[in-house]
Scaffold this motif. Structure first.
Motif, PDB file in Angstrom:
ATOM      1  N   ARG A  80      -7.301  -6.687   8.264  1.00 49.19           N
ATOM      2  CA  ARG A  80      -8.272  -6.047   8.701  1.00 49.19           C
ATOM      3  C   ARG A  80      -9.569  -6.075   8.411  1.00 49.19           C
ATOM      4  O   ARG A  80      -9.960  -6.783   7.769  1.00 49.19           O
ATOM      5  CB  ARG A  80      -8.000  -4.581   8.248  1.00 49.19           C
ATOM      6  CG  ARG A  80      -6.991  -4.123   7.770  1.00 49.19           C
ATOM      7  CD  ARG A  80      -6.539  -2.496   8.373  1.00 49.19           C
ATOM      8  NE  ARG A  80      -5.308  -2.234   8.147  1.00 49.19           N
ATOM      9  CZ  ARG A  80      -4.037  -2.148   9.267  1.00 49.19           C
ATOM     10  NH1 ARG A  80      -4.307  -2.074  10.668  1.00 49.19           N
ATOM     11  NH2 ARG A  80      -2.929  -1.652   9.165  1.00 49.19           N
ATOM     12  N   SER A  89       6.015   5.792   8.596  1.00 47.27           N
ATOM     13  CA  SER A  89       4.755   6.577   9.278  1.00 47.27           C
ATOM     14  C   SER A  89       3.433   5.777  10.300  1.00 47.27           C
ATOM     15  O   SER A  89       4.218   6.242  11.870  1.00 47.27           O
ATOM     16  CB  SER A  89       3.608   6.218   7.839  1.00 47.27           C
ATOM     17  OG  SER A  89       2.183   6.791   8.218  1.00 47.27           O
ATOM     18  N   HIS A  90       2.559   5.313  10.378  1.00 45.37           N
ATOM     19  CA  HIS A  90       1.402   4.856  11.548  1.00 45.37           C
ATOM     20  C   HIS A  90       2.477   3.832  12.239  1.00 45.37           C
ATOM     21  O   HIS A  90       2.726   3.671  13.632  1.00 45.37           O
ATOM     22  CB  HIS A  90       0.107   4.405  11.158  1.00 45.37           C
ATOM     23  CG  HIS A  90      -0.488   3.191  10.692  1.00 45.37           C
ATOM     24  ND1 HIS A  90       0.472   2.920   9.151  1.00 45.37           N
ATOM     25  CD2 HIS A  90      -0.038   2.448  10.904  1.00 45.37           C
ATOM     26  CE1 HIS A  90       0.265   2.191   8.534  1.00 45.37           C
ATOM     27  NE2 HIS A  90      -0.407   1.032   9.943  1.00 45.37           N
ATOM     28  N   THR A 128       0.783  -1.349  -0.479  1.00 46.79           N
ATOM     29  CA  THR A 128       0.009   0.045   0.183  1.00 46.79           C
ATOM     30  C   THR A 128       0.819   1.353  -0.083  1.00 46.79           C
ATOM     31  O   THR A 128       0.210   1.815  -0.744  1.00 46.79           O
ATOM     32  CB  THR A 128      -0.898  -0.571   1.421  1.00 46.79           C
ATOM     33  OG1 THR A 128      -1.761  -1.426   1.500  1.00 46.79           O
ATOM     34  CG2 THR A 128      -2.055   1.355   1.216  1.00 46.79           C
ATOM     35  N   ALA A 129       1.571   1.174   1.241  1.00 46.90           N
ATOM     36  CA  ALA A 129       2.859   2.428   0.683  1.00 46.90           C
ATOM     37  C   ALA A 129       4.216   2.258   0.684  1.00 46.90           C
ATOM     38  O   ALA A 129       5.453   1.982   1.394  1.00 46.90           O
ATOM     39  CB  ALA A 129       2.293   2.891   1.958  1.00 46.90           C
ATOM     40  N   SER A 148      -3.523  -5.784   5.189  1.00 47.55           N
ATOM     41  CA  SER A 148      -2.883  -5.244   5.027  1.00 47.55           C
ATOM     42  C   SER A 148      -2.303  -5.033   4.306  1.00 47.55           C
ATOM     43  O   SER A 148      -1.178  -6.131   3.906  1.00 47.55           O
ATOM     44  CB  SER A 148      -2.624  -4.591   6.581  1.00 47.55           C
ATOM     45  OG  SER A 148      -2.138  -3.505   6.715  1.00 47.55           O
ATOM     46  N   ASP A 162      -0.196  11.324  12.073  1.00 44.14           N
ATOM     47  CA  ASP A 162       0.548  10.198  12.135  1.00 44.14           C
ATOM     48  C   ASP A 162       1.990  11.016  12.197  1.00 44.14           C
ATOM     49  O   ASP A 162       2.458  11.706  11.670  1.00 44.14           O
ATOM     50  CB  ASP A 162       0.460   9.455  11.578  1.00 44.14           C
ATOM     51  CG  ASP A 162       0.531   9.857   9.935  1.00 44.14           C
ATOM     52  OD1 ASP A 162       0.720  10.675   9.515  1.00 44.14           O
ATOM     53  OD2 ASP A 162       0.120   8.686   8.635  1.00 44.14           O
ATOM     54  N   GLU A 167      -9.075   9.259   3.317  1.00 43.78           N
ATOM     55  CA  GLU A 167      -9.832   7.562   3.849  1.00 43.78           C
ATOM     56  C   GLU A 167      -9.778   7.742   4.353  1.00 43.78           C
ATOM     57  O   GLU A 167     -10.173   9.282   5.507  1.00 43.78           O
ATOM     58  CB  GLU A 167      -8.182   6.693   3.578  1.00 43.78           C
ATOM     59  CG  GLU A 167      -7.843   6.553   2.205  1.00 43.78           C
ATOM     60  CD  GLU A 167      -6.310   5.405   2.746  1.00 43.78           C
ATOM     61  OE1 GLU A 167      -6.572   4.656   2.097  1.00 43.78           O
ATOM     62  OE2 GLU A 167      -5.143   6.537   2.546  1.00 43.78           O
ATOM     63  N   ASP A 188       4.136  10.181  10.191  1.00 45.63           N
ATOM     64  CA  ASP A 188       4.563  10.574   9.575  1.00 45.63           C
ATOM     65  C   ASP A 188       4.096  12.671   8.370  1.00 45.63           C
ATOM     66  O   ASP A 188       4.514  12.663   7.427  1.00 45.63           O
ATOM     67  CB  ASP A 188       5.948  10.024   7.661  1.00 45.63           C
ATOM     68  CG  ASP A 188       4.511   9.907   6.849  1.00 45.63           C
ATOM     69  OD1 ASP A 188       3.125   9.665   7.655  1.00 45.63           O
ATOM     70  OD2 ASP A 188       4.287   8.811   5.999  1.00 45.63           O
ATOM     71  N   TYR A 203     -14.014   2.129   3.788  1.00 45.88           N
ATOM     72  CA  TYR A 203     -14.068   1.962   4.768  1.00 45.88           C
ATOM     73  C   TYR A 203     -14.637   3.349   5.198  1.00 45.88           C
ATOM     74  O   TYR A 203     -14.924   3.512   6.716  1.00 45.88           O
ATOM     75  CB  TYR A 203     -12.287   2.528   5.349  1.00 45.88           C
ATOM     76  CG  TYR A 203     -11.471   1.206   5.804  1.00 45.88           C
ATOM     77  CD1 TYR A 203     -11.434   0.114   7.009  1.00 45.88           C
ATOM     78  CD2 TYR A 203     -10.300   1.191   4.998  1.00 45.88           C
ATOM     79  CE1 TYR A 203     -10.791  -0.605   6.807  1.00 45.88           C
ATOM     80  CE2 TYR A 203      -9.206  -0.397   5.167  1.00 45.88           C
ATOM     81  CZ  TYR A 203      -9.335  -1.440   6.359  1.00 45.88           C
ATOM     82  OH  TYR A 203      -8.890  -1.918   5.775  1.00 45.88           O
TER      83      TYR A 203
HETATM   84  C1  G16 Z   1      -0.670   3.760   4.444  1.00 44.69           C
HETATM   85  C2  G16 Z   1      -1.081   4.285   3.038  1.00 44.69           C
HETATM   86  C3  G16 Z   1      -2.360   5.025   2.885  1.00 44.69           C
HETATM   87  C4  G16 Z   1      -3.330   3.109   4.071  1.00 44.69           C
HETATM   88  C5  G16 Z   1      -2.492   3.717   5.598  1.00 44.69           C
HETATM   89  C6  G16 Z   1      -3.077   1.404   6.113  1.00 44.69           C
HETATM   90  O1  G16 Z   1      -0.666   4.158   5.377  1.00 44.69           O
HETATM   91  O2  G16 Z   1      -0.896   5.292   2.894  1.00 44.69           O
HETATM   92  O3  G16 Z   1      -3.152   4.867   2.084  1.00 44.69           O
HETATM   93  O4  G16 Z   1      -4.824   3.595   4.666  1.00 44.69           O
HETATM   94  O5  G16 Z   1      -1.305   2.799   4.768  1.00 44.69           O
HETATM   95  O6  G16 Z   1      -3.455   0.592   4.883  1.00 44.69           O
HETATM   96  P1  G16 Z   1      -2.762  -0.700   5.337  1.00 44.69           P
HETATM   97  O7  G16 Z   1      -4.297  -1.162   5.922  1.00 44.69           O
HETATM   98  O8  G16 Z   1      -3.084  -1.392   3.786  1.00 44.69           O
HETATM   99  O9  G16 Z   1      -2.828  -1.643   6.099  1.00 44.69           O
HETATM  100  P2  G16 Z   1       0.559   5.654   5.907  1.00 44.69           P
HETATM  101  O10 G16 Z   1       0.025   6.598   7.086  1.00 44.69           O
HETATM  102  O11 G16 Z   1       1.016   4.465   7.144  1.00 44.69           O
HETATM  103  O12 G16 Z   1       1.323   5.280   5.106  1.00 44.69           O
END
Ligand code: G16
Length: 549
Positions: free
Chosen positions: A514, A68-69, A29-30, A507, A283, A377, A285, A336
């Motif tokens: 999730r 990030s998170h 995703t990221a 995820s 968050d 989101e 970042d 979501y």
């Molecule tokens: C990243 C993505 C977001 C996504 C989040 C959770 O966020 O940039 O688009 O919603 O992860 O993704 P997943 O549910 O696939 O773990 P961030 O802020 O962690 O970079």
């Protein structure tokens, strides 16, 4: 020359950044995200890939080192394309390939990429813009990226510790030859704060709106950077900052930050619990933001990404109508999004709404199909994008002088607001300024904002399974394809609950599945989420203790 360079590339790879991890990782995703200790060789290789991408696109490419998170011991890396977009999907497979190949085959993959994209300008020295978050591991991981860039003959431009959206902004500034702004931190703050102050004018307060917000920096880069922004705001907005522990304290995202507040639906640690005071959390970042408050009874109220999106879309629609200029406004969400928000957008705001899979790359892309696309989101990741033709239309209308006073004011307001927005990617700091601008315009306090609609109770759970890739989905992740039979079970469970909705997905940033659920009451919602989680555990190879119902 090339031969020499190649030797450097592979010698470096073997000697300095050998591939030590046996299992494969994939560009999710990221980007890549895992334990920081497993990432050195991946970073080096992303440095190599960034240079190839930059040569292919003949443009500046960005590399951001962040998880990030995620918790502090994790880290990650994502590549940023020339116009601030996430790395183009067709290159993700190359990123995955180059990360997983053994040291002795690295050369082959690089040659494959060069051949596939016919990259001839191998002697060009493109700039690679590099940034990192405050994780202690980011320092040596960014060194690995820089070594990769240098080995491949690129020119690393190290911005040090910056937010992810700042890094996106720098890339776009450089690729637009500064038309988007100055590619410096100072340029970023000036662009946002000047536009903000212009729109706000001399009256800092309005109606129920008070120009003070409590800000939770998640003990990360968002805390470090807000201080510079505050200076530029010159009192037009008072930002009281909390959660700014020193780097390496282990407190990053811990019991605070946007992800904690949204997924736990709880007030974070570190902020004063004054009733009815507007608070926000970013968050790790600073690319996500959520708002919230505690009422007189200490009940927690959350204004998540859906609320922010509806606030922005409602405002843009109104201002757009006042301009008299015809532009197509649309909103993009993911599965979501709270069902109540989607109803509100469709039936009250009457703005077209689209649903796409999780990941800003999907939302951003879809939003670009509207003249003005708002995307968020539910977790607070989002922004607004304007087509160049839309900006041009607004500017031309203003210049031709055929507008009534009201139309002129509205058009000017809209043009100024574009500069408050970081269109390159979701940006917590810029989003905060936009939310504050709209609340001020409407004269609303946070309770007024909340009145628009009532969220359906919702819940997010994580289930740990042996291999999360056994879960595959379709229909913007709203339906599960495998394991076989799981979707039918989910449907049967959901049918028992009024206004019930639930879906499951692997995820892309954590090693979990999730589970999302919503229903008309919180008791039902909790039961629904637990029942679905249990089914996932049973049918998708759960590990550890099964979820309790
Ligand atoms: C990243 C993505 C977001 C996504 C989040 C959770 O966020 O940039 O688009 O919603 O992860 O993704 P997943 O549910 O696939 O773990 P961030 O802020 O962690 O970079």
């Amino acid at each position: 020359n090339n031969k020499l360079r190649c030797r450097t590339v592979y010698a470096f790879a073997r000697e300095m950044y050998p591939k030590t991890i046996k299992h494969d990782i994939s560009y999710g995703t990221a980007g890549f995200r895992t334990r920081a200790t497993d990432l050195s060789y991946v970073m080096y290789r992303m440095g190599l890939l960034a240079v190839l991408r930059a040569r292919y696109k003949n443009a500046v490419i960005g590399v951001m080192i962040t998880a990030s998170h995620n918790p502090e011991p994790d880290n990650g890396v994502k590549l940023v394309d020339p116009m601030g977009e996430m790395l183009e999907q067709s290159w993700e497979k190359w990123a995955t390939k180059i990360a997983n190949v053994t040291d002795d085959k690295l050369e082959n993959v690089i040659n494959d990429i060069i051949a596939e994209y016919n990259i001839e300008n191998m002697n060009d020295r493109p700039e690679i813009v590099i940034g990192k978050d405050t994780r202690p591991s980011s320092l040596h991981l960014s060194k690995a990226v820089i070594d990769g860039v240098l080995a491949m003959g690129g020119k690393p431009v190290d911005y040090g510790i910056v937010t992810t959206p700042q890094l996106h902004y720098f890339v776009v500034c450089k690729n637009t030859r500064r038309a988007y702004g100055q590619p410096t931190e100072d340029g970023y703050y000036k662009k946002l704060t000047n536009a903000f102050k212009k729109v706000r004018g001399q009256n800092f307060n309005n109606g129920n709106y008070v120009n003070r917000v409590l800000y939770d920096g998640a003990n990360g880069v968002g805390a470090k950077k807000i201080k510079y922004l505050k200076e530029g705001l010159e009192g037009s907005l008072i930002v009281d900052m909390y959660n700014d522990e020193i780097i390496g304290s282990g407190k990053l995202n811990y019991l605070c930050g946007a992800d904690f507040v949204k997924s736990q639906q709880k007030f974070p640690t570190g902020l004063p619990q004054d009733p009815n005071v507007r608070c926000c959390s970013v968050d790790g970042d600073a690319d996500r933001i959520v708002y919230y408050y505690l009422d007189e009874n200490k009940k927690f109220h959350l204004m998540d990404g859906d609320r922010i999106a509806t606030l922005i879309a409602g405002f843009l629609k109104e201002v757009l109508e006042k301009t008299g200029i015809s532009l197509k406004l649309g909103l993009v969400q993911t599965a979501y999004a709270n069902g109540a928000s989607t109803d509100y957008i469709t039936n009250e705001l009457k703005v077209p709404v689209a649903c796409v899979p999780t990941g800003v790359k999907h939302l951003h892309h879809k939003a670009l199909s509207y003249d003005i696309g708002v995307y968020f989101e539910a977790n607070g990741h989002g922004t607004v994008v304007f087509k160049n033709s839309a900006k041009e239309k607004l500017r031309t209308a203003l210049e031709t002088n055929n507008l009534s006073d009201e139309q002129k004011h509205a058009t000017e307001r809209l043009i100024n607001i574009i500069d408050i927005i970081n269109e390159t990617v979701g940006d917590a700091i810029s989003d905060m300024l936009l939310v504050e601008t709209i609340l001020h315009y409407r004269g609303w306090d946070i309770k007024d904002w909340e009145k628009a609609y009532t969220d359906l109770p919702n819940k997010l759970l994580k289930v740990t399974v042996q291999d999360r890739t056994v879960i595959t989905t379709t229909d913007a992740e709203r339906k599960c394809v495998t394991p076989e039979g799981l979707q039918a079970e989910i449907d049967a469970i959901v049918a028992k609950y009024p206004k019930g909705r639930s879906f499951v997905r692997p995820s892309g940033t954590e090693d979990v599945v999730r589970v999302y659920a919503e229903a008309s009451t919180s008791q039902d919602c909790d039961k629904l989420a637990a029942e679905v989680a249990k089914k996932v555990f049973e049918l998708a190879g759960g590990t550890g203790n099964p979820p309790e119902i």
